[in-house]
Design an enzyme around this catalytic site. Structure first.
Site, short mmCIF file in Angstrom:
data_model
loop_
_atom_site.label_atom_id
_atom_site.label_comp_id
_atom_site.label_asym_id
_atom_site.label_seq_id
_atom_site.Cartn_x
_atom_site.Cartn_y
_atom_site.Cartn_z
CG HIS A 116 -1.73 1.12 1.35
ND1 HIS A 116 -3.10 1.11 0.91
CD2 HIS A 116 -1.61 2.35 1.94
CE1 HIS A 116 -3.90 2.19 1.05
NE2 HIS A 116 -2.92 3.02 1.62
CD GLU A 117 1.53 3.68 3.64
OE1 GLU A 117 1.80 4.83 3.04
OE2 GLU A 117 0.49 3.34 4.37
CG HIS A 135 0.20 6.20 -0.68
ND1 HIS A 135 -0.82 7.01 -1.20
CD2 HIS A 135 -0.30 5.50 0.18
CE1 HIS A 135 -2.02 6.83 -0.42
NE2 HIS A 135 -1.76 5.88 0.43
CD GLU A 178 -6.01 5.47 0.22
OE1 GLU A 178 -5.14 6.42 0.47
OE2 GLU A 178 -6.19 4.53 0.95
#
Lengths: 503, 503
Positions: free
Chosen positions: B267-268, B271, B297
């Site tokens: 997830h990070e 980003h 997101e």
């Protein structure tokens, strides 16, 4: 209008402005710390830009007319308490000094510093001083101009010296380094006549993680507060403070050199204990800043040498160290270890020098700096002068420029007047430590028991809490009852090396 | 006088000013990163002060009249190229919006935010919403005032929404969340009727270091440039960027929950890939900033869910994972693992929700926020409304406030309008990923082979390089040929969960 405000209100304004500047400077220190520890390599360019921006903001804030007005309003106001009065005096001095620099000079200095730093890098790569010389000559011209800008009494070098050690002057340093020559030279000769000490076992393989744990344990043992600090790895060890409750040290680990990390931990730990001992309520104000570079260095060297290379210290720690590295040290006696870590051996490189010959390295740099500034030494002859001094005082032959005149970064940065503070630090350390031994009953026994609390308390009471309230001279006199003298270091050195070399 | 300067000179002035502001904001980001990763605990107080100071400096710089003059001088100047024109338009918008806030409002908001944050902390400790309610009521009054300050069309909530997602409005969200209700609810009911999936093996003991190495390898594999970033540990995972060449992620490790670190890394990483893909030459300018929170997101969720929870992804990585943790996973088939990591189970806590029920959590918050702002929901009734919504949409009974209305920090911070961007992110992700699958030949096969280069290249070409040049709507239309629709997510969800649950 400041005139319509009470003294307390004006002082509060002063404090707010100074703390704002401190916040920016400490943010800069965080950026600097990150740069040396965790910055990913591609991030260096933008980081440089961010540092430049914050530096210029800090500069703008500190040269703002509003601050000048406040300082003028509070100058000589005797209803302030003594610490407040001292803060106003020192901030005014700092402000005035800052104002003396013409913008054109600052820009030119920035340009020449950049040029000479890169010339030094290039010269080191090529191992050729002549590449550095033209930029250095330009730098020295600017430093001469700077002495005129700052003003001085006596020797022009005093102007530069005072940037690092307020109140120091060539008269004082000439006396001290003369004693280095006259008193340490015979001691060195005496040592050179003794059988050589074996320290090969310090260069066996020492596991990285075990070294790290041992170093960190030493720091904690010294009283370094890890809830108000931390240790990380960087190429060159340093201490940095963002405030007394966040003082960080870095270290490096060499698996083939046990000494590299251990004494760097203790050394930086000494710096850090000092910063952690500065008064938080003086954050951002002169009385919350370290007294001088010399006093800072006295704290690192007191711990590194007077404590950390003493027999008492290792009486406690050596059995633990043997348990950690039984293969390397299991058969090495405490006595042999103690002698090895204190082996005196004239050498070419300052940063690798032992506690005794170190001061010849500094004396040489001091003589050269003074000569460059007063014109008695020419940049063209610098390499020759350097090599000649090393032959004369350290009895070593400089094989090339990297092991000689190009070894230190300082001159390329324009840091003239900095080197002497290293020796002053050792001499202050000896004098402070002797005072502590006199004033604290049973200090040696406590150290032999691995308990540094009494020593730290003594430093926290006598040395750390004053910041710039005293100059280094004043502090020394307050703590030891007399100004700095070389004799205390000599007594210490004679006792220590007499014991080690048996004379 | 700007009037006497050429357009190029004026634009250069604009860029210098904006980059100076960016330098201060990025320095702030470094202080924030350090605070979450390495700050010693006692340093928190002064760090807070340093952050406040830099924030106020950034604010002063961005509201300076000189910047306004430059912006006015360049406004509507069509000799600038389109990106330059867009930068001027967006900076002017930002500047004007900033100017709308009266100083008294800003001060009051800061006071109330502080008050409500501490009330929330206290309420959580006591597990008692009534402690938080009065501060929240005051916060909502201010947020209502803020909608008037900012201005809006249609529903007042649109004013707040636009702070995070420019161009979004309740009309669009009502449509989308209505489809969540009408289309996802039956899907959820269908899933709840199937036999439960076992995921106990994800909660065996997973060694910390092995997890760390696996997560870091995934990041590298995705194309995250570790020479322009790094990973560290923090309590809550986050991504922070100081410029596209220094984008850092953090993670946390739970040795009893394999999923915790792994998908937080992915997830990070999503980003971070976005931030590393922003154009360095637009540093400090709107076209160098992320399009919106929703688009940000979309990048994290595309990687986390569409890629990182897919069967294709684990076809490649699962054998490696089994080798790392043979005791836990040696006897677990890929199919069983894939089902476990995608298990759907209505639950109380948003941050622990699966990919499907997650959107009910968001929908509930969206309905509540809208109602609080337009006055149709009263703060006094909030707990009851919350619990009722959870019963109705997620079929769970909220046992206490910590597992209910007190679970999120957002409202205590005054972040109203933020939650919807989480769902928008997932829906944009589904639409982007479907477009990528159409546009990149053989994309699935490459992903199945552990090769994300084609996907990353597609994102780097189609999504990352524009910054705020497009709004999220415009970008979506450009990339996928149509505005955001819920249907793409629904198709994705039906296909995925139909496969997993066998209907």
């Amino acid at each position: 209008m400041p005139g319509s405000k009470s003294t307390a209100e004006q002082y509060a304004d002063y404090k707010i402005k100074m703390q704002k500047i401190a916040d920016v400077r400490n943010a800069l220190a965080v950026l600097g710390w990150d740069q040396e520890t965790y910055l990913p390599e591609k991030g260096a360019g933008f980081r440089g830009q961010q540092i430049t921006t914050l530096s210029s903001i800090a500069h703008e804030l500190f040269t703002a007319p509003e601050l000048e007005t406040i300082l003028q309003g509070l100058k000589g106001n005797t209803t302030l308490d003594p610490v407040e009065q001292k803060n106003i005096i020192l901030s005014t001095e700092d402000f005035e000094k800052n104002k003396k620099y013409p913008a054109a000079f600052v820009a030119e200095m920035s340009r020449v510093t950049n040029e000479s730093y890169h010339a030094w890098i290039k010269a080191r790569k090529a191992n050729d001083y002549s590449i550095f010389a033209p930029a250095l000559a330009r730098m020295i011209e600017l430093k001469k101009q700077e002495t005129d800008i700052l003003g001085y009494e006596g020797h022009p070098y005093n102007a530069l010296l005072n940037e690092y050690e307020k109140g120091a002057h060539t008269g004082m340093l000439d006396t001290i380094f003369n004693e280095v020559k006259t008193a340490l030279s015979p001691l060195l000769t005496q040592i050179e006549q003794q059988p050589a000490i074996n320290k090969d076992f310090l260069h066996l393989h020492y596991n990285r993680d075990a070294q790290w744990k041992f170093g960190l344990a030493l720091l904690e043992n010294m009283g370094y507060d890890l809830k108000a600090g931390r240790q990380d790895v960087s190429e060159h060890p340093f201490t940095t403070s963002f405030n007394p409750l966040d003082v960080r040290v870095t270290t490096r680990i060499d698996e083939n050199d046990f000494g590299n990390m251990t004494w760097s931990c203790i050394h930086e730990g000494g710096h850090a204990l000092y910063e952690q001992g500065l008064p938080t309520e003086q954050y951002g104000l002169p009385c919350g800043e370290a007294t001088s570079l010399g006093i800072h260095e006295s704290q690192s060297r007191l711990w590194e040498n007077n404590v950390g290379r003493s027999l008492l210290f290792w009486q406690y720690h050596y059995p633990r160290l043997q348990q950690l590295f039984p293969e390397n040290l299991g058969n090495v006696s405490l006595d042999a270890f103690y002698k090895a870590i204190n082996k005196v051996q004239p050498s070419l490189i300052r940063t690798e020098a032992d506690e005794l010959t170190y001061h010849f390295h500094i004396m040489i740099r001091y003589e050269i700096e003074k000569g460059l500034i007063d014109g008695s030494i020419d940049v063209k002859d610098l390499k020759h002068t350097w090599n000649e001094y090393y032959r004369q005082y350290l009895h070593v032959t400089v094989p090339d420029d990297v092991h000689g005149v190009l070894q230190d970064i300082h001159w390329s940065h324009g840091s003239f007047g900095y080197f002497p503070t290293y020796s002053l630090g050792s001499f202050y350390a000896a004098q402070f430590f002797a005072a502590a031994q006199k004033q604290v009953p049973g200090l040696d026994a406590r150290i032999a028991g691995g308990d540094y609390q009494p020593l730290l308390e003594w430093l926290r009471t006598n040395v750390h809490p004053f910041g710039r309230f005293y100059t280094s001279n004043e502090l020394c006199e307050k703590v030891t009852g007399k100004q700095l003298v070389f004799g205390e270091f000599l007594t210490y050195a004679k006792g220590k090396y007499g014991g080690i070399y048996g004379f």
